[in-house]
Design a protein around this motif. Sequence first.
Motif, PDB file in Angstrom:
ATOM      1  N   LEU A  75      -3.272 -94.684 -17.980  1.00 43.38           N
ATOM      2  CA  LEU A  75      -1.997 -95.152 -17.438  1.00 43.38           C
ATOM      3  C   LEU A  75      -1.655 -96.477 -18.105  1.00 43.38           C
ATOM      4  CD1 LEU A  75      -2.575 -94.625 -13.600  1.00 43.38           C
ATOM      5  CD2 LEU A  75      -1.293 -93.129 -15.127  1.00 43.38           C
ATOM      6  N   ASP A  76      -0.370 -96.757 -18.288  1.00 42.40           N
ATOM      7  CA  ASP A  76      -0.005 -98.085 -18.744  1.00 42.40           C
ATOM      8  C   ASP A  76      -0.130 -99.054 -17.568  1.00 42.40           C
ATOM      9  OD1 ASP A  76       2.641 -98.121 -17.325  1.00 42.40           O
ATOM     10  OD2 ASP A  76       3.064 -96.497 -18.742  1.00 42.40           O
ATOM     11  N   ASP A  77      -0.080-100.359 -17.867  1.00 44.83           N
ATOM     12  CA  ASP A  77      -0.318-101.370 -16.834  1.00 44.83           C
ATOM     13  C   ASP A  77       0.638-101.249 -15.662  1.00 44.83           C
ATOM     14  OD1 ASP A  77      -2.338-102.327 -18.349  1.00 44.83           O
ATOM     15  OD2 ASP A  77      -1.346-104.177 -18.988  1.00 44.83           O
ATOM     16  N   ASP A  78       1.906-100.987 -15.956  1.00 46.52           N
ATOM     17  CA  ASP A  78       2.902-100.912 -14.900  1.00 46.52           C
ATOM     18  C   ASP A  78       2.606 -99.744 -13.958  1.00 46.52           C
ATOM     19  OD1 ASP A  78       5.508-101.757 -13.732  1.00 46.52           O
ATOM     20  OD2 ASP A  78       6.127 -99.758 -14.372  1.00 46.52           O
ATOM     21  N   ALA A  79       2.259 -98.591 -14.515  1.00 46.33           N
ATOM     22  CA  ALA A  79       1.954 -97.424 -13.687  1.00 46.33           C
ATOM     23  C   ALA A  79       0.710 -97.682 -12.836  1.00 46.33           C
ATOM     24  CB  ALA A  79       1.757 -96.196 -14.565  1.00 46.33           C
ATOM     25  N   TYR A  80      -0.298 -98.341 -13.427  1.00 45.92           N
ATOM     26  CA  TYR A  80      -1.522 -98.637 -12.671  1.00 45.92           C
ATOM     27  C   TYR A  80      -1.231 -99.625 -11.542  1.00 45.92           C
ATOM     28  CZ  TYR A  80      -6.308-100.066 -11.606  1.00 45.92           C
ATOM     29  OH  TYR A  80      -7.482-100.347 -10.956  1.00 45.92           O
ATOM     30  N   ASP A  81      -0.454-100.658 -11.834  1.00 48.11           N
ATOM     31  CA  ASP A  81      -0.102-101.634 -10.792  1.00 48.11           C
ATOM     32  C   ASP A  81       0.618-100.965  -9.627  1.00 48.11           C
ATOM     33  OD1 ASP A  81      -1.241-103.786 -12.049  1.00 48.11           O
ATOM     34  OD2 ASP A  81       0.625-104.503 -12.969  1.00 48.11           O
ATOM     35  N   ARG A  82       1.583-100.074  -9.937  1.00 50.75           N
ATOM     36  CA  ARG A  82       2.317 -99.396  -8.869  1.00 50.75           C
ATOM     37  C   ARG A  82       1.393 -98.493  -8.053  1.00 50.75           C
ATOM     38  NH1 ARG A  82       5.459 -95.986 -11.044  1.00 50.75           N
ATOM     39  NH2 ARG A  82       5.482 -96.567 -13.243  1.00 50.75           N
ATOM     40  N   LEU A  83       0.452 -97.844  -8.741  1.00 51.21           N
ATOM     41  CA  LEU A  83      -0.492 -96.972  -8.044  1.00 51.21           C
ATOM     42  C   LEU A  83      -1.344 -97.779  -7.068  1.00 51.21           C
ATOM     43  CD1 LEU A  83      -1.703 -94.071  -7.886  1.00 51.21           C
ATOM     44  CD2 LEU A  83      -3.326 -94.784  -9.651  1.00 51.21           C
ATOM     45  N   VAL A  84      -1.892 -98.914  -7.520  1.00 52.57           N
ATOM     46  CA  VAL A  84      -2.753 -99.729  -6.670  1.00 52.57           C
ATOM     47  C   VAL A  84      -1.957-100.343  -5.524  1.00 52.57           C
ATOM     48  CG1 VAL A  84      -4.220-101.792  -6.609  1.00 52.57           C
ATOM     49  CG2 VAL A  84      -4.416-100.175  -8.499  1.00 52.57           C
ATOM     50  N   ARG A  85      -0.697-100.728  -5.777  1.00 49.61           N
ATOM     51  CA  ARG A  85       0.106-101.267  -4.683  1.00 49.61           C
ATOM     52  C   ARG A  85       0.378-100.199  -3.630  1.00 49.61           C
ATOM     53  NH1 ARG A  85       3.012-103.443  -8.877  1.00 49.61           N
ATOM     54  NH2 ARG A  85       5.000-102.468  -8.365  1.00 49.61           N
ATOM     55  N   GLY A  86       0.569 -98.978  -4.075  1.00 49.70           N
ATOM     56  CA  GLY A  86       0.762 -97.890  -3.120  1.00 49.70           C
ATOM     57  C   GLY A  86      -0.487 -97.659  -2.284  1.00 49.70           C
ATOM     58  N   ILE A  87      -1.658 -97.731  -2.934  1.00 53.11           N
ATOM     59  CA  ILE A  87      -2.924 -97.575  -2.209  1.00 53.11           C
ATOM     60  C   ILE A  87      -3.095 -98.693  -1.188  1.00 53.11           C
ATOM     61  CG2 ILE A  87      -5.435 -97.686  -2.493  1.00 53.11           C
ATOM     62  CD1 ILE A  87      -5.030 -96.278  -5.214  1.00 53.11           C
ATOM     63  N   ALA A  88      -2.828 -99.928  -1.609  1.00 54.19           N
ATOM     64  CA  ALA A  88      -2.978-101.071  -0.708  1.00 54.19           C
ATOM     65  C   ALA A  88      -2.037-100.969   0.487  1.00 54.19           C
ATOM     66  CB  ALA A  88      -2.722-102.368  -1.477  1.00 54.19           C
ATOM     67  N   ALA A  89      -0.799-100.512   0.241  1.00 51.63           N
ATOM     68  CA  ALA A  89       0.163-100.375   1.346  1.00 51.63           C
ATOM     69  C   ALA A  89      -0.308 -99.321   2.351  1.00 51.63           C
ATOM     70  CB  ALA A  89       1.535-100.007   0.783  1.00 51.63           C
ATOM     71  N   TYR A  90      -0.858 -98.221   1.845  1.00 52.32           N
ATOM     72  CA  TYR A  90      -1.348 -97.171   2.746  1.00 52.32           C
ATOM     73  C   TYR A  90      -2.532 -97.689   3.565  1.00 52.32           C
ATOM     74  CZ  TYR A  90      -2.873 -92.609   4.444  1.00 52.32           C
ATOM     75  OH  TYR A  90      -3.227 -91.560   5.258  1.00 52.32           O
ATOM     76  N   GLU A  91      -3.434 -98.432   2.912  1.00 50.91           N
ATOM     77  CA  GLU A  91      -4.617 -98.940   3.613  1.00 50.91           C
ATOM     78  C   GLU A  91      -4.246 -99.965   4.674  1.00 50.91           C
ATOM     79  OE1 GLU A  91      -7.791 -98.314  -0.067  1.00 50.91           O
ATOM     80  OE2 GLU A  91      -7.004-100.325   0.372  1.00 50.91           O
ATOM     81  N   GLU A  92      -3.186-100.713   4.433  1.00 52.61           N
ATOM     82  CA  GLU A  92      -2.743-101.679   5.433  1.00 52.61           C
ATOM     83  C   GLU A  92      -2.239-100.967   6.692  1.00 52.61           C
ATOM     84  OE1 GLU A  92       0.277-105.544   5.794  1.00 52.61           O
ATOM     85  OE2 GLU A  92      -0.044-104.545   3.868  1.00 52.61           O
ATOM     86  N   GLU A  93      -1.599 -99.814   6.496  1.00 52.06           N
ATOM     87  CA  GLU A  93      -1.090 -99.035   7.627  1.00 52.06           C
ATOM     88  C   GLU A  93      -2.183 -98.197   8.288  1.00 52.06           C
ATOM     89  OE1 GLU A  93       2.004 -98.872   8.973  1.00 52.06           O
ATOM     90  OE2 GLU A  93       2.677-100.505   7.659  1.00 52.06           O
TER      91      GLU A  93
END
Length: 698
Positions: free
Chosen positions: A37-55
């Motif tokens: 993945l390019d950096d932008d795609a990886y960053d978006r993926l990890v932010r999505g994971i973090a948002a789910y874990e917060e909920e």
Amino acid sequence: MTTNPAGVLADTAAYAAAVEEAKRAAAAYYAADESVLDDDAYDRLVRGIAAYEEEHPQEVLDASPTGKVAGGAVSGDVPHTVPMLSLDNVFSAEQFVTWTASVERRIGRPVAAWSVEPKLDGLAVAVRYRQGRLDRMITRGDGTAGEDVSHAIGTVLGLPERLAAPVTLEVRGEILMTNEQFEQANAVRTEHGAAPFANPRNGAAGTLRAKDRPYRVEMTFFAYGALALPDSGDLAATLDALPHSEVLEYVAGLGVHTAADTAVAPRTVTSVEEVQAGVEDIAALRASLPFGIDGIVIKADLAADQRDAGSGTRAPRWAIAYKLPAVEKVTRLLGVEWNVGRTGIIAPRAVLEPVEIDGSTVSYATLHNPADITRRDLRLGDHVMVYKAGDIIPRIEAPVAHLRTGEEKPVEFPGVCPQCGSEIDMSEQRWRCTRGRDCRLVASISYAAGRDQLDIEGLGATRVVQLVDAGLVQDFADLFTLERDRLLALERMGETSTDNLLAAIETARTRPLSRVFCALGVRGTGRSMSRRIARHFASMDRIVAADAEVLQQVDGIGKEKAAAVVTELEELAPLIGKLVAAGVNMTEPGATPPPEPGAAQEGGADGREAAGLPLAGMTVVVTGAMTGVLAELSRNQMNELIERAGGKSSSSVSKRTSLLVAGEKAGSKRTKAEELGVRIAAPEEFAELVESCLALDM
């Protein structure tokens, strides 16, 4: 700058799939030096994971990349004396303000000062010096232990084998490849039968870890911090108490590279507003930097603020990475187009699956020449890494070879000129139609008539086509022999338009040599180089008479370019002869001819006539909108004026800048000049300074 929205994960299954994808991507990026993945795609993926874990905190998987250095993908066998953590990210001014508020709540007071510096896109390493001698290099690894890469000592610029003082300490920073080093590395790799690196970051990581290669390639180190080792003695207390900015100054004094050695030197500020201004300034310089950055790092400067803020398991709480929009993405190569330029050069252009990079949709990218396609082993259908920064034309860095499916096809090269069907001269890396400029006659004449060349108003491409179709011009020298009666016989050419065109051509006849030489379109030269050549030789006959050795006296002309210019001028001799016969000016106003061979010459090629000129020995940068008598001058004309006044024009502000001419809305360049103590002049003041040269015909 806008926030990049995180991908929303709908349910547990989507979350688990995202964690698995992030795990694979992190392993490829950090452990195998590959890009799934390019950096932008990886960053978006990890932010999505973090948002789910917060909920859903009860569903967090052990394999999740959140809270882990390098996404938990790597480890090492050399323990770090102090954990070598990653940085958390923000993506907007709003997120940054929220983060600073959290830091100040944690320490119970306002942060006294902030350090703002570029986030270099390389591989983090810890470099240990003992008694001033380079002893060991260790990668970040998982933050607690890293990999010993001391075998690479001696290949990294910016890391002296001996410091200026016999101290024992650890310097931390980034090892990267500059753009030039990246190109050189890929050239060496392909010569040895290896696949090219996908991008400079992967190149640096792969090179740093590689052992027993039959070749060596260079990398560069920039320090971002330093700390004491257990046997550092009194230095430990000193480093622990110094502000971050002074630690960097101390390291630089020992002879180690820091970002202060670049055009984006760290700055120390005291307010959030000043931090944001620094972020904008560094972001504006991104496209012109000789290496990649993917953000700006903001740190609490004082040791006390850092200590009170503390650190988490993954990142310090006193520092943050302000990420910039991605300039690098992975997409697919759909095809290759072959276009013919005004000098007959046949240039390949990549057709891409559209991808958004840095706020715009990219569908095409440059491919330098056929040899470049072969060297990079590009194939139709490849996933490719595409890079774009600022207004620079996007380019393909390399195929992502490990994503190949086997269905990719070779790129087909043309057998004849795509424009006219003539034979192709393949003797050089850049292929050329054997008809040369005649293949694209309209483009060649239109270029010569352009504003920065002969500036013939009213001679656009449509009019040039009309003149060519009527048989009135076969090259741009024929413009100076056009007759009024024959022009009046053409469609849409009334008396007024005809007289205006002839008047513009008559004015063009008096343009300075630098403009005429630029109009010739000599390969390997442009506006700036044309000015330098004209200033050096003063007349066209001296330029034409110069051999390759003499041409190398001009700043910026090396051995290969000199030989190419000589060959090109031989080809252009008939055209130059026609221009002379037509009475076109062939001298450069204000320039002094070079001395005859064997004659004494003081000050070098650039200094023989500059000593008495108002800008002698000065490097001048122009920014903002000019006013007063300079308001009508284009940026190219301003550069001409600078060089006629004995100075050297430049596009970026640095320690070597002597003067900044700052017009309206000067922006970041003015800020940079103020920080460096560079003299700043308003357009009116500059006009007075170069008044004697303004009288020369521009």
